[in-house]
Design a protein around this motif. Sequence first.
Motif, short mmCIF file in Angstrom:
data_model
loop_
_atom_site.label_atom_id
_atom_site.label_comp_id
_atom_site.label_asym_id
_atom_site.label_seq_id
_atom_site.Cartn_x
_atom_site.Cartn_y
_atom_site.Cartn_z
N MET A 55 0.83 -1.21 0.00
CA MET A 55 0.00 0.00 0.00
C MET A 55 0.86 1.26 0.00
N LYS A 56 0.40 2.29 -0.72
CA LYS A 56 1.07 3.58 -0.74
C LYS A 56 0.35 4.54 0.20
N LYS A 57 1.01 5.63 0.55
CA LYS A 57 0.46 6.54 1.55
C LYS A 57 0.54 7.98 1.08
N ILE A 58 -0.53 8.75 1.35
CA ILE A 58 -0.55 10.19 1.11
C ILE A 58 -0.78 10.88 2.44
N ASP A 66 -3.45 4.60 -7.92
CA ASP A 66 -3.01 5.97 -7.64
C ASP A 66 -4.13 6.98 -7.84
N LYS A 67 -4.90 6.83 -8.92
CA LYS A 67 -5.96 7.78 -9.20
C LYS A 67 -7.02 7.74 -8.11
N GLY A 68 -7.41 6.52 -7.71
CA GLY A 68 -8.40 6.38 -6.65
C GLY A 68 -7.90 6.97 -5.34
N GLY A 69 -6.63 6.72 -5.03
CA GLY A 69 -6.05 7.26 -3.80
C GLY A 69 -6.04 8.78 -3.79
N ILE A 101 -8.07 10.78 -5.50
CA ILE A 101 -9.45 11.27 -5.40
C ILE A 101 -9.91 11.28 -3.94
N VAL A 102 -9.64 10.18 -3.25
CA VAL A 102 -10.04 10.06 -1.84
C VAL A 102 -9.33 11.11 -0.99
N PHE A 103 -8.02 11.25 -1.20
CA PHE A 103 -7.27 12.21 -0.39
C PHE A 103 -7.77 13.63 -0.58
N LYS A 104 -7.94 14.04 -1.84
CA LYS A 104 -8.35 15.41 -2.12
C LYS A 104 -9.70 15.73 -1.49
N GLU A 105 -10.65 14.81 -1.63
CA GLU A 105 -12.00 15.09 -1.13
C GLU A 105 -12.09 14.98 0.38
N LEU A 106 -11.47 13.95 0.97
CA LEU A 106 -11.61 13.76 2.41
C LEU A 106 -10.71 14.67 3.23
N GLU A 107 -9.61 15.12 2.66
CA GLU A 107 -8.79 16.12 3.34
C GLU A 107 -9.60 17.41 3.51
N ASN A 108 -10.29 17.81 2.46
CA ASN A 108 -11.13 19.01 2.53
C ASN A 108 -12.36 18.78 3.42
N VAL A 126 -13.99 1.23 -0.22
CA VAL A 126 -13.59 0.71 -1.52
C VAL A 126 -13.16 1.89 -2.38
N SER A 127 -12.25 1.67 -3.29
CA SER A 127 -11.75 2.73 -4.16
C SER A 127 -12.86 3.30 -5.03
#
Length: 249
Positions: free
Chosen positions: A30-33, A47-50, A52-59, A116-117
Amino acid sequence: MKKILIIVFILFIIMVIQSLPIIILKDIGMKKIHGNYVNVYYDKGDDKGGRIVFKELENSAKEIGNKLNYKFDSKIVIYVYKNQSLLHIRKYGLATLAIAPDWYIGDNKGSVVLMVSPQANVKGHNIKSIMSAAKHELVHVINYRINPNLSYFIDNGVATYLSKQSPYKNFIQYNRIPSIEFLEIKDELKFGNAGGYQYSYTFIEFLDKKYGWESVFELIKGNKFYVEIFSKTKQEIYNEWVKYLKEYY
């Protein structure tokens, strides 16, 4: 005696295999952001799914944190699995694969989000619905950190309300209005089958519109009784909510 020991050993191995995925949430590779509010782990090749999740859930974490007056003493960990099977076994182990429902796309374990991604091929879902569910789980985690003993009904009401998962109009025609005892329900299956997500949303919506968000927040914290927050008993609040349901839904 030897046969008994062999059987016990085999059962032990089966139990370990069944339980390991529940304990070890992180897939190999697994990779981490890193973010200011969330840390997202995602499967290799997603990577694309990760992102998307990071951008939206960080905000979303910042927005929800502000709404719930929550100060992040530690980041929220989010595990993103590239398919439903990998997600399913993290909740209840390998046995889940035989019984997990198709609609199951996210969950939380205390202060950790499992999902899920958004890039996964999931029947009946798309990127928007998966991310809506992910935001829902994020609210659960923050609620848990504020009040780990929050009732299942209020917890889901706040999660659906803040993630904007509003019910369709006239839904009460197909789901009987629950009794006041339903507000303390603990059975997840009964809750879902009885339209609990829709009803809990409308309960929080009603309280916010009539009494304001500060009153809802006091309910979330769980330090006061209904009469202390709303100057009305729980039964009186319930009766007002039922009237609201019949008027607007």
